[in-house]
Design a protein around this motif. Structure first.
Motif, PDB file in Angstrom:
ATOM      1  N   MET A   1       0.837  -1.169   0.000  1.00 30.21           N
ATOM      2  CA  MET A   1       0.000   0.000   0.000  1.00 30.21           C
ATOM      3  C   MET A   1       0.891   1.245   0.000  1.00 30.21           C
ATOM      4  N   PRO A   2       0.761   2.088  -1.004  1.00 33.95           N
ATOM      5  CA  PRO A   2       1.583   3.294  -1.083  1.00 33.95           C
ATOM      6  C   PRO A   2       1.187   4.297   0.005  1.00 33.95           C
ATOM      7  N   LEU A   3       2.109   5.184   0.314  1.00 33.53           N
ATOM      8  CA  LEU A   3       1.866   6.229   1.302  1.00 33.53           C
ATOM      9  C   LEU A   3       0.934   7.267   0.697  1.00 33.53           C
ATOM     10  N   SER A   4      -0.217   7.450   1.306  1.00 36.88           N
ATOM     11  CA  SER A   4      -1.197   8.389   0.754  1.00 36.88           C
ATOM     12  C   SER A   4      -0.818   9.828   1.114  1.00 36.88           C
ATOM     13  N   ASP A   5      -1.325  10.761   0.309  1.00 34.98           N
ATOM     14  CA  ASP A   5      -1.088  12.174   0.584  1.00 34.98           C
ATOM     15  C   ASP A   5      -1.676  12.574   1.935  1.00 34.98           C
ATOM     16  N   ALA A   6      -2.761  11.927   2.331  1.00 33.44           N
ATOM     17  CA  ALA A   6      -3.393  12.246   3.609  1.00 33.44           C
ATOM     18  C   ALA A   6      -2.537  11.802   4.792  1.00 33.44           C
ATOM     19  N   HIS A   7      -1.805  10.702   4.646  1.00 36.47           N
ATOM     20  CA  HIS A   7      -0.982  10.183   5.737  1.00 36.47           C
ATOM     21  C   HIS A   7       0.434  10.749   5.759  1.00 36.47           C
ATOM     22  N   ARG A   8       0.858  11.307   4.639  1.00 33.73           N
ATOM     23  CA  ARG A   8       2.227  11.790   4.523  1.00 33.73           C
ATOM     24  C   ARG A   8       2.629  12.732   5.657  1.00 33.73           C
ATOM     25  N   PRO A   9       1.812  13.740   6.028  1.00 31.85           N
ATOM     26  CA  PRO A   9       2.229  14.643   7.118  1.00 31.85           C
ATOM     27  C   PRO A   9       2.479  13.916   8.442  1.00 31.85           C
ATOM     28  N   LEU A  10       1.711  12.891   8.740  1.00 30.20           N
ATOM     29  CA  LEU A  10       1.920  12.143   9.977  1.00 30.20           C
ATOM     30  C   LEU A  10       3.242  11.393   9.941  1.00 30.20           C
ATOM     31  N   TYR A  11       3.559  10.835   8.808  1.00 25.02           N
ATOM     32  CA  TYR A  11       4.831  10.131   8.679  1.00 25.02           C
ATOM     33  C   TYR A  11       6.005  11.113   8.705  1.00 25.02           C
ATOM     34  N   GLU A  12       5.783  12.325   8.224  1.00 23.23           N
ATOM     35  CA  GLU A  12       6.834  13.332   8.294  1.00 23.23           C
ATOM     36  C   GLU A  12       7.097  13.737   9.739  1.00 23.23           C
ATOM     37  N   VAL A  13       6.052  13.850  10.544  1.00 20.36           N
ATOM     38  CA  VAL A  13       6.224  14.149  11.964  1.00 20.36           C
ATOM     39  C   VAL A  13       7.013  13.023  12.629  1.00 20.36           C
ATOM     40  N   LYS A  14       6.661  11.790  12.300  1.00 15.70           N
ATOM     41  CA  LYS A  14       7.376  10.642  12.875  1.00 15.70           C
ATOM     42  C   LYS A  14       8.832  10.640  12.421  1.00 15.70           C
ATOM     43  N   ALA A  15       9.080  10.926  11.158  1.00 12.27           N
ATOM     44  CA  ALA A  15      10.456  10.971  10.651  1.00 12.27           C
ATOM     45  C   ALA A  15      11.245  12.065  11.365  1.00 12.27           C
ATOM     46  N   ASN A  16      10.607  13.203  11.636  1.00 10.36           N
ATOM     47  CA  ASN A  16      11.289  14.277  12.345  1.00 10.36           C
ATOM     48  C   ASN A  16      11.627  13.879  13.780  1.00 10.36           C
ATOM     49  N   LEU A  17      10.782  13.080  14.390  1.00  2.00           N
ATOM     50  CA  LEU A  17      11.100  12.558  15.717  1.00  2.00           C
ATOM     51  C   LEU A  17      12.413  11.782  15.660  1.00  2.00           C
ATOM     52  N   PHE A  18      12.541  10.924  14.666  1.00  6.33           N
ATOM     53  CA  PHE A  18      13.763  10.141  14.538  1.00  6.33           C
ATOM     54  C   PHE A  18      14.961  11.001  14.132  1.00  6.33           C
ATOM     55  N   LYS A  19      14.725  12.090  13.400  1.00  8.26           N
ATOM     56  CA  LYS A  19      15.820  13.018  13.096  1.00  8.26           C
ATOM     57  C   LYS A  19      16.357  13.622  14.388  1.00  8.26           C
TER      58      LYS A  19
END
Length: 122
Positions: free
Chosen positions: A1-19
């Motif tokens: 399942m590809p990453l939807s545009d609607a979910h992308r911001p949530l995954y970006e927040v999670k990625a920033n946590l790991f940054k």
């Protein structure tokens, strides 16, 4: 399942946590904060051996990614974890590290030299 545009911001927040976690010294700072309710910048500098300017940069990254909060009292600044669950996450990461090191058989002697982690508090 590809990453939807609607979910992308949530995954970006999670990625920033790991940054925010993506540097050994920032992880050590978080471990020190996990051991206490709050820690002064002076003590963080002593414990990490970082120059004030470098410590300030790392603390800025941790604040930006909402991992820590600070409070100024008189001429001192104190830091604490923004959420105590960060201590739990660090404990889980330590357990994963130990498992990886043991399974690889490399650097196993160095594991005993790691500073102890405080038990995660509620």
């Amino acid at each position: 399942m590809p990453l939807s545009d609607a979910h992308r911001p949530l995954y970006e927040v999670k990625a920033n946590l790991f940054k925010g976690l993506a540097h050994p010294l920032r992880i050590r700072i978080l471990e020190l904060l996990s051991d206490s309710d709050e820690v002064s910048v002076a003590r963080l500098g002593e414990e990490t051996g970082l120059e004030a300017s470098h410590l300030s940069q790392h603390l800025s990254v941790l604040r930006r990614h909402r991992l820590v909060v600070s409070e100024r009292r008189a001429s001192h600044v104190y830091y604490r974890l923004a959420d105590r669950r960060t201590a739990e996450m660090l404990a889980v990461a330590r357990a994963l590290l130990l498992e990886i090191v043991r399974s690889d058989g490399e650097r196993i002697d160095e594991v005993d030299g790691l500073p102890a982690l405080a038990q995660a508090r509620p």
